[in-house]
Design a protein around this motif. Structure first.
Motif, PDB file in Angstrom:
ATOM      1  N   GLU A 106      -3.398  -8.480  -6.484  1.00  0.00           N
ATOM      2  CA  GLU A 106      -3.198  -9.492  -5.446  1.00  0.00           C
ATOM      3  C   GLU A 106      -2.310  -8.931  -4.340  1.00  0.00           C
ATOM      4  OE1 GLU A 106      -1.498 -14.028  -4.903  1.00  0.00           O
ATOM      5  OE2 GLU A 106      -1.601 -13.181  -6.925  1.00  0.00           O
ATOM      6  N   CYS A 107      -1.318  -8.174  -4.748  1.00  0.00           N
ATOM      7  CA  CYS A 107      -0.419  -7.558  -3.763  1.00  0.00           C
ATOM      8  C   CYS A 107      -1.219  -6.612  -2.866  1.00  0.00           C
ATOM      9  CB  CYS A 107       0.696  -6.801  -4.486  1.00  0.00           C
ATOM     10  SG  CYS A 107       1.831  -5.983  -3.359  1.00  0.00           S
ATOM     11  N   SER A 108      -2.083  -5.832  -3.489  1.00  0.00           N
ATOM     12  CA  SER A 108      -2.896  -4.875  -2.736  1.00  0.00           C
ATOM     13  C   SER A 108      -3.800  -5.605  -1.737  1.00  0.00           C
ATOM     14  CB  SER A 108      -3.729  -4.055  -3.724  1.00  0.00           C
ATOM     15  OG  SER A 108      -4.530  -3.145  -3.032  1.00  0.00           O
ATOM     16  N   ASP A 109      -4.368  -6.733  -2.173  1.00  0.00           N
ATOM     17  CA  ASP A 109      -5.243  -7.520  -1.283  1.00  0.00           C
ATOM     18  C   ASP A 109      -4.492  -8.028  -0.055  1.00  0.00           C
ATOM     19  OD1 ASP A 109      -7.404  -7.184  -2.876  1.00  0.00           O
ATOM     20  OD2 ASP A 109      -7.244  -9.121  -3.890  1.00  0.00           O
ATOM     21  N   LYS A 110      -3.204  -8.308  -0.246  1.00  0.00           N
ATOM     22  CA  LYS A 110      -2.431  -8.899   0.853  1.00  0.00           C
ATOM     23  C   LYS A 110      -1.635  -7.873   1.652  1.00  0.00           C
ATOM     24  CE  LYS A 110      -2.025 -13.500  -1.126  1.00  0.00           C
ATOM     25  NZ  LYS A 110      -1.182 -14.509  -1.771  1.00  0.00           N
ATOM     26  N   LEU A 111      -1.745  -6.605   1.244  1.00  0.00           N
ATOM     27  CA  LEU A 111      -0.888  -5.588   1.858  1.00  0.00           C
ATOM     28  C   LEU A 111      -1.123  -5.431   3.358  1.00  0.00           C
ATOM     29  CD1 LEU A 111       1.366  -3.979   0.663  1.00  0.00           C
ATOM     30  CD2 LEU A 111      -0.213  -2.095   0.253  1.00  0.00           C
TER      31      LEU A 111
ATOM     32  N   VAL B 145       5.056 -11.434  -1.847  1.00  0.00           N
ATOM     33  CA  VAL B 145       4.735 -10.004  -1.794  1.00  0.00           C
ATOM     34  C   VAL B 145       6.023  -9.184  -1.823  1.00  0.00           C
ATOM     35  CG1 VAL B 145       3.765  -8.155  -0.358  1.00  0.00           C
ATOM     36  CG2 VAL B 145       2.554 -10.323  -0.563  1.00  0.00           C
ATOM     37  N   GLN B 146       7.017  -9.624  -1.061  1.00  0.00           N
ATOM     38  CA  GLN B 146       8.293  -8.897  -1.006  1.00  0.00           C
ATOM     39  C   GLN B 146       8.928  -8.804  -2.402  1.00  0.00           C
ATOM     40  OE1 GLN B 146       9.673  -7.505   1.846  1.00  0.00           O
ATOM     41  NE2 GLN B 146      11.130  -6.577   0.414  1.00  0.00           N
ATOM     42  N   LEU B 147       8.904  -9.919  -3.122  1.00  0.00           N
ATOM     43  CA  LEU B 147       9.492  -9.930  -4.471  1.00  0.00           C
ATOM     44  C   LEU B 147       8.723  -8.992  -5.393  1.00  0.00           C
ATOM     45  CD1 LEU B 147      10.287 -13.745  -4.886  1.00  0.00           C
ATOM     46  CD2 LEU B 147      11.925 -11.854  -4.659  1.00  0.00           C
ATOM     47  N   HIS B 148       7.399  -8.983  -5.255  1.00  0.00           N
ATOM     48  CA  HIS B 148       6.613  -8.073  -6.093  1.00  0.00           C
ATOM     49  C   HIS B 148       6.952  -6.618  -5.755  1.00  0.00           C
ATOM     50  CE1 HIS B 148       3.222  -6.505  -8.433  1.00  0.00           C
ATOM     51  NE2 HIS B 148       3.050  -5.660  -7.414  1.00  0.00           N
ATOM     52  N   LEU B 149       7.031  -6.323  -4.469  1.00  0.00           N
ATOM     53  CA  LEU B 149       7.313  -4.934  -4.054  1.00  0.00           C
ATOM     54  C   LEU B 149       8.662  -4.459  -4.606  1.00  0.00           C
ATOM     55  CD1 LEU B 149       6.182  -4.948  -0.291  1.00  0.00           C
ATOM     56  CD2 LEU B 149       4.965  -3.985  -2.253  1.00  0.00           C
ATOM     57  N   GLU B 150       9.623  -5.352  -4.590  1.00  0.00           N
ATOM     58  CA  GLU B 150      10.964  -4.966  -5.055  1.00  0.00           C
ATOM     59  C   GLU B 150      10.976  -4.639  -6.548  1.00  0.00           C
ATOM     60  OE1 GLU B 150      13.516  -8.102  -3.721  1.00  0.00           O
ATOM     61  OE2 GLU B 150      13.296  -7.527  -1.609  1.00  0.00           O
ATOM     62  N   GLY B 151       9.996  -5.188  -7.274  1.00  0.00           N
ATOM     63  CA  GLY B 151       9.969  -4.918  -8.718  1.00  0.00           C
ATOM     64  C   GLY B 151       8.873  -3.947  -9.126  1.00  0.00           C
ATOM     65  N   CYS B 152       8.157  -3.396  -8.150  1.00  0.00           N
ATOM     66  CA  CYS B 152       7.011  -2.528  -8.488  1.00  0.00           C
ATOM     67  C   CYS B 152       7.039  -1.269  -7.605  1.00  0.00           C
ATOM     68  CB  CYS B 152       5.695  -3.286  -8.289  1.00  0.00           C
ATOM     69  SG  CYS B 152       4.237  -2.288  -8.663  1.00  0.00           S
ATOM     70  N   PRO B 153       7.601  -0.184  -8.114  1.00  0.00           N
ATOM     71  CA  PRO B 153       7.718   1.042  -7.296  1.00  0.00           C
ATOM     72  C   PRO B 153       6.372   1.554  -6.792  1.00  0.00           C
ATOM     73  CG  PRO B 153       9.014   1.218  -9.306  1.00  0.00           C
ATOM     74  CD  PRO B 153       8.199  -0.041  -9.434  1.00  0.00           C
ATOM     75  N   GLU B 154       5.322   1.387  -7.589  1.00  0.00           N
ATOM     76  CA  GLU B 154       4.006   1.895  -7.158  1.00  0.00           C
ATOM     77  C   GLU B 154       3.503   1.149  -5.927  1.00  0.00           C
ATOM     78  OE1 GLU B 154       0.699   2.577  -9.585  1.00  0.00           O
ATOM     79  OE2 GLU B 154       1.826   3.613 -11.140  1.00  0.00           O
ATOM     80  N   CYS B 155       3.597  -0.182  -5.978  1.00  0.00           N
ATOM     81  CA  CYS B 155       3.141  -0.971  -4.824  1.00  0.00           C
ATOM     82  C   CYS B 155       4.065  -0.733  -3.626  1.00  0.00           C
ATOM     83  CB  CYS B 155       3.093  -2.461  -5.167  1.00  0.00           C
ATOM     84  SG  CYS B 155       1.686  -2.892  -6.213  1.00  0.00           S
ATOM     85  N   MET B 156       5.345  -0.523  -3.907  1.00  0.00           N
ATOM     86  CA  MET B 156       6.289  -0.241  -2.813  1.00  0.00           C
ATOM     87  C   MET B 156       5.930   1.087  -2.133  1.00  0.00           C
ATOM     88  SD  MET B 156       8.806  -1.259  -1.005  1.00  0.00           S
ATOM     89  CE  MET B 156      10.155  -2.270  -1.600  1.00  0.00           C
ATOM     90  N   ASP B 157       5.564   2.087  -2.933  1.00  0.00           N
ATOM     91  CA  ASP B 157       5.129   3.370  -2.353  1.00  0.00           C
ATOM     92  C   ASP B 157       3.896   3.169  -1.474  1.00  0.00           C
ATOM     93  OD1 ASP B 157       7.147   4.772  -3.481  1.00  0.00           O
ATOM     94  OD2 ASP B 157       5.936   5.705  -5.062  1.00  0.00           O
ATOM     95  N   HIS B 158       2.970   2.360  -1.984  1.00  0.00           N
ATOM     96  CA  HIS B 158       1.741   2.099  -1.224  1.00  0.00           C
ATOM     97  C   HIS B 158       2.070   1.373   0.086  1.00  0.00           C
ATOM     98  CE1 HIS B 158      -2.769   0.775  -1.486  1.00  0.00           C
ATOM     99  NE2 HIS B 158      -2.476   1.353  -0.354  1.00  0.00           N
ATOM    100  N   TYR B 159       2.961   0.421  -0.001  1.00  0.00           N
ATOM    101  CA  TYR B 159       3.387  -0.315   1.200  1.00  0.00           C
ATOM    102  C   TYR B 159       4.040   0.636   2.213  1.00  0.00           C
ATOM    103  CZ  TYR B 159       6.598  -2.865   4.191  1.00  0.00           C
ATOM    104  OH  TYR B 159       7.292  -3.311   5.283  1.00  0.00           O
TER     105      TYR B 159
END
Lengths: 192, 72
Positions: free
Chosen positions: B5-10, B26-40
Protein backbone atom coordinates in the motif's frame (compact mmCIF):
# COMPACT_ATOMS: atom_id res chain seq x y z
CA UNK A 1 -7.64 47.45 -24.66
CA UNK A 2 -6.29 47.87 -21.15
CA UNK A 3 -4.94 51.17 -19.85
CA UNK A 4 -1.20 51.55 -20.56
CA UNK A 5 -0.27 51.32 -16.88
CA UNK A 6 -2.42 48.23 -16.41
CA UNK A 7 -0.96 46.67 -19.53
CA UNK A 8 2.58 47.35 -18.33
CA UNK A 9 1.82 45.81 -14.96
CA UNK A 10 0.27 42.79 -16.64
CA UNK A 11 3.27 42.39 -18.96
CA UNK A 12 5.72 42.71 -16.07
CA UNK A 13 3.94 40.05 -14.06
CA UNK A 14 3.66 37.80 -17.10
CA UNK A 15 7.38 38.13 -17.78
CA UNK A 16 8.21 36.77 -14.32
CA UNK A 17 7.09 33.41 -15.74
CA UNK A 18 9.24 33.62 -18.85
CA UNK A 19 11.75 30.96 -17.79
CA UNK A 20 8.95 28.47 -17.16
CA UNK A 21 7.41 29.13 -20.56
CA UNK A 22 10.72 29.08 -22.37
CA UNK A 23 11.79 25.82 -20.71
CA UNK A 24 8.45 24.26 -21.57
CA UNK A 25 8.60 25.47 -25.16
CA UNK A 26 12.19 24.28 -25.52
CA UNK A 27 11.35 20.83 -24.24
CA UNK A 28 8.30 20.64 -26.53
CA UNK A 29 9.96 21.92 -29.71
CA UNK A 30 13.58 20.81 -29.12
CA UNK A 31 14.65 23.97 -30.90
CA UNK A 32 15.66 27.30 -29.28
CA UNK A 33 14.45 29.41 -32.23
CA UNK A 34 11.08 27.65 -32.42
CA UNK A 35 10.81 27.91 -28.65
CA UNK A 36 11.32 31.67 -28.78
CA UNK A 37 8.77 32.01 -31.59
CA UNK A 38 6.27 29.96 -29.65
CA UNK A 39 6.79 31.90 -26.42
CA UNK A 40 6.62 35.26 -28.17
CA UNK A 41 3.37 34.28 -29.85
CA UNK A 42 2.02 33.06 -26.51
CA UNK A 43 2.82 36.37 -24.82
CA UNK A 44 1.21 38.37 -27.62
CA UNK A 45 -1.88 36.23 -27.38
CA UNK A 46 -1.89 36.58 -23.59
CA UNK A 47 -1.74 40.34 -23.92
CA UNK A 48 -4.58 40.30 -26.41
CA UNK A 49 -6.72 38.18 -24.14
CA UNK A 50 -5.61 39.60 -20.81
CA UNK A 51 -9.23 40.50 -20.03
CA UNK A 52 -9.94 36.77 -19.76
CA UNK A 53 -7.29 36.33 -17.07
CA UNK A 54 -8.70 36.58 -13.57
CA UNK A 55 -6.36 38.51 -11.31
CA UNK A 56 -5.25 36.48 -8.33
CA UNK A 57 -5.48 33.14 -10.13
CA UNK A 58 -2.52 31.11 -11.36
CA UNK A 59 -0.97 33.24 -14.10
CA UNK A 60 1.86 30.78 -14.71
CA UNK A 61 -0.65 28.01 -15.44
CA UNK A 62 -2.72 30.32 -17.63
CA UNK A 63 0.31 31.35 -19.70
CA UNK A 64 1.57 27.79 -19.96
CA UNK A 65 -1.84 26.68 -21.22
CA UNK A 66 -1.75 29.36 -23.95
CA UNK A 67 1.76 28.30 -24.97
CA UNK A 68 1.04 24.56 -25.09
CA UNK A 69 -2.23 25.12 -26.95
CA UNK A 70 -0.33 27.08 -29.58
CA UNK A 71 2.18 24.26 -29.77
CA UNK A 72 -0.57 21.71 -30.32
CA UNK A 73 -2.27 23.95 -32.89
CA UNK A 74 0.93 23.93 -34.90
CA UNK A 75 1.50 20.21 -34.54
CA UNK A 76 -2.07 19.00 -34.36
CA UNK A 77 -1.55 16.81 -37.39
CA UNK A 78 0.64 14.48 -35.34
CA UNK A 79 -1.34 14.70 -32.13
CA UNK A 80 -3.23 11.46 -32.56
CA UNK A 81 -0.34 9.13 -33.25
CA UNK A 82 1.79 10.98 -30.77
CA UNK A 83 -0.29 9.76 -27.84
CA UNK A 84 1.21 6.31 -27.95
CA UNK A 85 3.91 5.39 -25.50
CA UNK A 86 5.52 1.98 -25.64
CA UNK A 87 4.37 -0.12 -22.77
CA UNK A 88 7.44 -0.79 -20.66
CA UNK A 89 5.38 -2.62 -18.06
CA UNK A 90 5.79 -1.87 -14.40
CA UNK A 91 9.39 -0.80 -14.66
CA UNK A 92 10.60 0.29 -11.26
CA UNK A 93 14.16 1.50 -11.52
CA UNK A 94 14.74 1.25 -7.79
CA UNK A 95 13.77 -2.44 -7.68
CA UNK A 96 15.74 -3.18 -10.82
CA UNK A 97 18.92 -1.64 -9.45
CA UNK A 98 18.53 -3.27 -6.05
CA UNK A 99 18.03 -6.64 -7.71
CA UNK A 100 21.27 -6.13 -9.58
CA UNK A 101 23.27 -5.34 -6.50
CA UNK A 102 23.70 -1.62 -7.02
CA UNK A 103 23.04 1.08 -4.46
CA UNK A 104 20.43 3.01 -6.45
CA UNK A 105 21.18 6.52 -5.23
CA UNK A 106 24.92 6.69 -4.69
CA UNK A 107 25.92 4.24 -7.42
CA UNK A 108 23.54 5.36 -10.11
CA UNK A 109 21.54 8.58 -9.67
CA UNK A 110 24.55 10.56 -8.49
CA UNK A 111 26.43 9.56 -11.63
CA UNK A 112 23.85 10.40 -14.26
CA UNK A 113 24.62 13.74 -15.93
CA UNK A 114 21.91 16.38 -16.17
CA UNK A 115 22.20 16.32 -19.96
CA UNK A 116 21.27 12.62 -19.96
CA UNK A 117 18.22 13.27 -17.82
CA UNK A 118 17.11 16.04 -20.20
CA UNK A 119 17.71 13.69 -23.14
CA UNK A 120 15.52 11.07 -21.47
CA UNK A 121 12.76 13.64 -20.90
CA UNK A 122 13.06 14.73 -24.53
CA UNK A 123 12.40 11.20 -25.78
CA UNK A 124 9.00 11.10 -24.06
CA UNK A 125 6.01 11.73 -26.33
CA UNK A 126 4.90 15.38 -25.96
CA UNK A 127 1.64 14.59 -24.16
CA UNK A 128 3.60 12.74 -21.50
CA UNK A 129 6.54 15.12 -21.56
CA UNK A 130 4.39 18.12 -20.73
CA UNK A 131 3.00 16.41 -17.61
CA UNK A 132 6.53 15.75 -16.35
CA UNK A 133 7.44 19.36 -17.11
CA UNK A 134 4.46 20.72 -15.19
CA UNK A 135 4.52 18.41 -12.17
CA UNK A 136 8.18 17.49 -11.74
CA UNK A 137 9.98 20.52 -13.14
CA UNK A 138 7.59 23.40 -12.45
CA UNK A 139 6.00 21.98 -9.32
CA UNK A 140 2.36 22.16 -10.44
CA UNK A 141 -0.22 20.29 -8.38
CA UNK A 142 -2.12 17.54 -10.20
CA UNK A 143 -5.15 19.85 -10.15
CA UNK A 144 -3.32 22.80 -11.71
CA UNK A 145 -1.68 20.51 -14.27
CA UNK A 146 -5.10 19.05 -15.16
CA UNK A 147 -6.58 22.53 -15.64
CA UNK A 148 -3.60 23.67 -17.69
CA UNK A 149 -3.80 20.65 -19.97
CA UNK A 150 -7.60 20.53 -20.08
CA UNK A 151 -7.80 16.92 -18.92
CA UNK A 152 -9.12 15.15 -15.80
CA UNK A 153 -6.79 14.66 -12.82
CA UNK A 154 -6.88 10.92 -13.46
CA UNK A 155 -5.38 11.50 -16.91
CA UNK A 156 -2.60 13.58 -15.38
CA UNK A 157 -1.85 10.78 -12.93
CA UNK A 158 -1.86 8.03 -15.53
CA UNK A 159 0.28 10.02 -18.00
CA UNK A 160 2.68 10.92 -15.20
CA UNK A 161 2.94 7.31 -14.10
CA UNK A 162 3.64 6.04 -17.60
CA UNK A 163 6.05 8.88 -18.30
CA UNK A 164 8.01 8.11 -15.16
CA UNK A 165 8.14 4.41 -16.02
CA UNK A 166 9.52 5.29 -19.46
CA UNK A 167 11.92 7.82 -17.98
CA UNK A 168 13.27 5.29 -15.51
CA UNK A 169 13.66 2.73 -18.29
CA UNK A 170 15.61 5.25 -20.39
CA UNK A 171 17.87 6.15 -17.48
CA UNK A 172 18.46 2.49 -16.74
CA UNK A 173 19.35 1.80 -20.38
CA UNK A 174 21.75 4.74 -20.29
CA UNK A 175 23.30 3.51 -17.05
CA UNK A 176 23.87 0.10 -18.60
CA UNK A 177 25.23 1.49 -21.89
CA UNK A 178 27.61 3.82 -20.11
CA UNK A 179 28.86 1.15 -17.73
CA UNK A 180 27.41 2.72 -14.60
CA UNK A 181 25.63 -0.58 -13.93
CA UNK A 182 26.07 -4.05 -15.29
CA UNK A 183 22.77 -5.78 -15.92
CA UNK A 184 24.14 -9.10 -14.74
CA UNK A 185 25.08 -7.96 -11.28
CA UNK A 186 27.61 -5.60 -9.80
CA UNK A 187 28.03 -2.10 -11.00
CA UNK A 188 31.10 -0.76 -12.65
CA UNK A 189 31.66 2.92 -12.22
CA UNK A 190 34.35 4.54 -14.33
CA UNK A 191 35.80 7.44 -12.36
CA UNK A 192 37.68 10.41 -13.73
CA UNK B 1 -0.04 -0.04 6.47
CA UNK B 2 1.59 -2.76 4.39
CA UNK B 3 4.58 -2.15 2.13
CA UNK B 4 2.42 -2.74 -0.96
CA UNK B 5 0.00 0.00 0.00
CA UNK B 6 2.88 2.31 0.80
CA UNK B 7 4.41 1.59 -2.60
CA UNK B 8 1.08 2.36 -4.32
CA UNK B 9 0.93 5.74 -2.61
CA UNK B 10 4.60 6.64 -2.95
CA UNK B 11 4.22 8.72 -6.12
CA UNK B 12 1.45 10.82 -4.60
CA UNK B 13 3.38 11.11 -1.34
CA UNK B 14 6.45 12.36 -3.19
CA UNK B 15 4.24 14.77 -5.15
CA UNK B 16 2.51 15.93 -1.92
CA UNK B 17 -0.85 14.95 -3.31
CA UNK B 18 -2.12 12.77 -0.45
CA UNK B 19 -4.58 14.00 2.14
CA UNK B 20 -3.08 14.88 5.52
CA UNK B 21 -4.36 11.63 6.99
CA UNK B 22 -2.98 9.47 4.18
CA UNK B 23 0.35 11.33 4.22
CA UNK B 24 0.65 10.73 7.97
CA UNK B 25 -0.05 7.03 7.49
CA UNK B 26 2.66 6.79 4.84
CA UNK B 27 5.07 8.82 6.98
CA UNK B 28 4.53 6.51 9.96
CA UNK B 29 5.10 3.46 7.79
CA UNK B 30 8.30 4.93 6.33
CA UNK B 31 9.67 5.67 9.78
CA UNK B 32 9.28 2.01 10.72
CA UNK B 33 10.34 0.44 7.41
CA UNK B 34 13.92 1.09 6.22
CA UNK B 35 13.27 -0.59 2.86
CA UNK B 36 10.32 1.64 1.99
CA UNK B 37 12.24 4.64 3.33
CA UNK B 38 15.13 3.82 0.97
CA UNK B 39 12.66 3.58 -1.90
CA UNK B 40 11.10 6.90 -0.93
CA UNK B 41 14.54 8.56 -0.75
CA UNK B 42 15.30 7.22 -4.22
CA UNK B 43 12.03 8.46 -5.73
CA UNK B 44 12.48 11.89 -4.15
CA UNK B 45 16.05 12.05 -5.41
CA UNK B 46 14.93 11.11 -8.92
CA UNK B 47 12.24 13.80 -8.93
CA UNK B 48 14.80 16.41 -7.79
CA UNK B 49 17.22 15.17 -10.46
CA UNK B 50 14.63 15.70 -13.21
CA UNK B 51 13.74 19.12 -11.84
CA UNK B 52 17.31 20.37 -11.48
CA UNK B 53 18.38 18.94 -14.84
CA UNK B 54 15.57 20.62 -16.76
CA UNK B 55 15.71 23.86 -14.76
CA UNK B 56 19.16 24.62 -16.15
CA UNK B 57 17.50 26.14 -19.21
CA UNK B 58 16.69 29.83 -18.83
CA UNK B 59 15.35 32.26 -21.37
CA UNK B 60 18.20 34.20 -23.01
CA UNK B 61 18.49 37.74 -21.62
CA UNK B 62 18.28 39.29 -25.12
CA UNK B 63 15.00 37.46 -25.70
CA UNK B 64 13.64 38.70 -22.37
CA UNK B 65 14.52 42.25 -23.32
CA UNK B 66 12.98 41.84 -26.78
CA UNK B 67 9.73 40.64 -25.22
CA UNK B 68 9.74 43.49 -22.74
CA UNK B 69 9.99 45.93 -25.65
CA UNK B 70 7.25 44.19 -27.61
CA UNK B 71 4.86 43.99 -24.69
CA UNK B 72 5.33 47.52 -23.36
Amino acid sequence: MAEPAAQTAFAEEALTHLDTLYRGALRLTHDPDQAQDLVQEAYLRALRYQHSYQAGTNMKAWLFAIMRNLFWDRFKGVRKEDVSLDDVGEFVLYDKLRDEGARPESDVLDKIAASEVVAAVDTLPPLHREVVLLVDVEGFSYKDAAETLGVPIGTVMSRLHRARQQLQKSLYDYAVESGIVRPSGMRQVPQQ
Amino acid sequence: MRCEECSDKLDRFVDRELSDTEALQVQLHLEGCPECMDHYDFESHLKRLVKHSCECDKAPEAFREKLRQILS
